[in-house]
Write an enzyme that holds these catalytic residues in place. Sequence first.
Site, PDB file in Angstrom:
ATOM      1  N   HIS A 110       0.873  -1.174   0.000  1.00 50.29           N
ATOM      2  CA  HIS A 110       0.000   0.000   0.000  1.00 50.29           C
ATOM      3  C   HIS A 110       0.919   1.236   0.000  1.00 50.29           C
ATOM      4  CE1 HIS A 110      -2.795   2.920   1.867  1.00 50.29           C
ATOM      5  NE2 HIS A 110      -3.779   2.116   1.528  1.00 50.29           N
ATOM      6  N   GLN A 152      -4.165  -5.709   6.575  1.00 48.71           N
ATOM      7  CA  GLN A 152      -5.096  -6.623   5.896  1.00 48.71           C
ATOM      8  C   GLN A 152      -5.018  -8.046   6.447  1.00 48.71           C
ATOM      9  OE1 GLN A 152      -7.319  -5.601   3.685  1.00 48.71           O
ATOM     10  NE2 GLN A 152      -6.553  -3.509   3.418  1.00 48.71           N
ATOM     11  N   CYS A 212      -4.688   2.557  -3.664  1.00 48.16           N
ATOM     12  CA  CYS A 212      -3.471   3.091  -3.022  1.00 48.16           C
ATOM     13  C   CYS A 212      -2.282   2.182  -3.263  1.00 48.16           C
ATOM     14  CB  CYS A 212      -3.659   3.327  -1.532  1.00 48.16           C
ATOM     15  SG  CYS A 212      -4.908   4.542  -1.168  1.00 48.16           S
TER      16      CYS A 212
END
Lengths: 154, 408
Positions: free
Chosen positions: B120, B200, B363
Site C-alpha cells: 500500500h 489486511q 493506493c
Amino acid sequence: MDLSEIYTEIIAEHNKSKRNKKQMENPTVILKGRNPSCGDEIELALKVEKNIIQDASFTGVGCAISQASTSMMIDLVRGQTIEKAQLLIDTFLGMIKREITEEEQLEILDEAVALQNISNMPARVKCAVLSWHTLESAITTEEGKTSESSQSSH
Amino acid sequence: MSNNYVNDFPILQKTMNGKRLVYLDNGATTQKPLSVINAVQEYYASFNANPHRGAYELSVTATQIYEDAREKVRKFLGAEKTSEIIFTKNATESLNLLAYSYGMTFINPGDEIVISIAEHHSNIVPWQQVAKAKGATLQYLYVNEAGILTDEEIEKKISSRTKIVAVTQVSNVLGIINPIEKIVHKAHSVGAVVIVDGAQSVPHFSVDVKVLDVDFLVFSGHKMLAPMGVGVLYGKEQLLDKMPPFLSGGDMIEYVWEQDTSFAPLPAKFEAGTQNVGGVLGLSAAIDYVEKVGFSNIEQIEKELIHYAIPKLQQLPFITLYGCEDLSKKTGVISFNVKDIHPHDVSSILDADGIAIRAGHHCAHPLMQYLGVNATCRASFYFYNTREDVDALINALGRVRGVLGYGS
C-alpha cells in the site's frame, strides 16, 4: 439514483467512439490531465492557429464519464476561437456546479448537456470535469506561448 | 439468507437505493457491531476524562480503561509486554513513526530498504522519504505472475546491505498472504529488522508477533470493527527503547527544563498528546467481538465465500480475475475487471443495486503498474458477508456491460 439518467445512450456512444481518441501530428500544445484518486489519465492535444482551435484529440484511460465528456468537449471546441472555448468551459463547469441552470444558456453545450445529471453523483463529478480543466490549462499555456512569442518579436 | 452476525451490525440493516446494502468493501474499512458503538458511547457518557493526568476518580478510571485496552491488544497479538504496544491513529501513522524514528536514525548512505511491489502507498512513500534523505536504496521484492513472493526473490533481494525489510502480510489488492516466516528468517540472518504491515491480515486470521518473530507490526483498528482513528504499533522493546520519539509534547516526557527534556519510558514515549481513549475502548470491544466469533471461524467463512464466488466469476466470460490462481494462501479479497468497462463505472452501476465495492488503484500504484492495469474492481469480504451477497454481486455484474451499450 436512476442509472439511465447518468449512463445515457449519448454517453455510451461517445465512450465507445474512437473518433476523437487518437494521436495528433504536430499539435501546438499537449497537456496531461489526471485524477490521482481514481487513476483517470488523459492527454489532450490541440492545434491552435491564429486564435482558432483547428484540431483537438485525446489519448489515455478513464471511465465512461470522463471519456465521453472529453469526446463531447472536443466536438464542441474544434474550429472555435479560444474565447468561445473559454465560454464553453465556463458554461460546462457552471452546469456541473449547478450555477447555470437556464436551458437557453446551456444550449451551446449541445450533447454535453447529457452530463448535467452527474451533479447528482458527487463521486463522479471529477470524472466529468477532468478534460474541461485540462483544456482550460492548455488554453492558458497556449496563450502564454503566444504572448511570449509576440513579446520576443518586438 | 443472512447469518446471525448481520443482526449485530446496525448499518447492515440499511437499504441503499431501495435495495439491501451489500457491503463488499471491507478491505477499505469494516462496519461496526453495536457492542463497539455502545462501548464508545458509554465511554463518553460515563467515563470521559484525560488519562494519566488527573488525581480524581474519573481520570483514574479513564487511565484504567486505556491501559486495560493496551493489555488486551498485547494478549491479542501475543506480545510479551504492554510497553511494546503503542497506540497511534492508524497503520499509516504507525509506519510513519517507524520511518521517521527508526529509519531516519538508523539508515545510512548505501544501506538498502526492502519492500514488496504489493505494498500500500503507506508502506512505500515513507520509505522513499527515508531513502532520499539518507542516501539509501529502496529495493523491491517482485511477486510472480500469480501474485506470489517466491523464495528465490526473497533470497536474491535481501542481502548484507539490507537494514530494513518492510512488507505487508496480505496484499490489499490481491488478498494474497505473503510468506512472512521466510522473510523474517532471511532478514534476521543478514541482521535486518522486519516491519510487517498487518492492516489486511490482523483482522482476518490469528497473528502472533512472537511466533512470527517480527520486529515491528502495525495495524488499523477500523479495518477490524473498531472506530476510525485508532491504530497500533507493536515493536520489540529493545528496538523501541533505542528509537527517538516521533511526536513530542505532553505525556511523553519525564521532565522538561528550559533547554532540554528527558523522555518518558515506553509506551508513553511514543504517545504525545491526549490519545483517542474512546476509540481505544472501541478497539477493545472490537477485539472482544472478533474473539467471540473466533479466527478459525472467520477464516472458514472467508474461505467458503471465495470458493463460492471465484468459480462463479470464472464462468462470466467478460470478467478478468487477478491473483486468484491459488486460493490456499488468500484472504477474502477478489480483484477483477469487467471487459471494456472502467472500474469506476462498474462501481457506480453496482451502487444502483446497493452493492458497495472498491474501484481504482487501491493506493497501490506500483503494483497496478507492475500488473499492467490502470485500475481494478475489488470485492473484499468479512465474516458477516454471505453467499447471498455473492449472488447479488454476480447478478449485478451480469447487467454492467448492458448499461453502457455493450453486448454480453
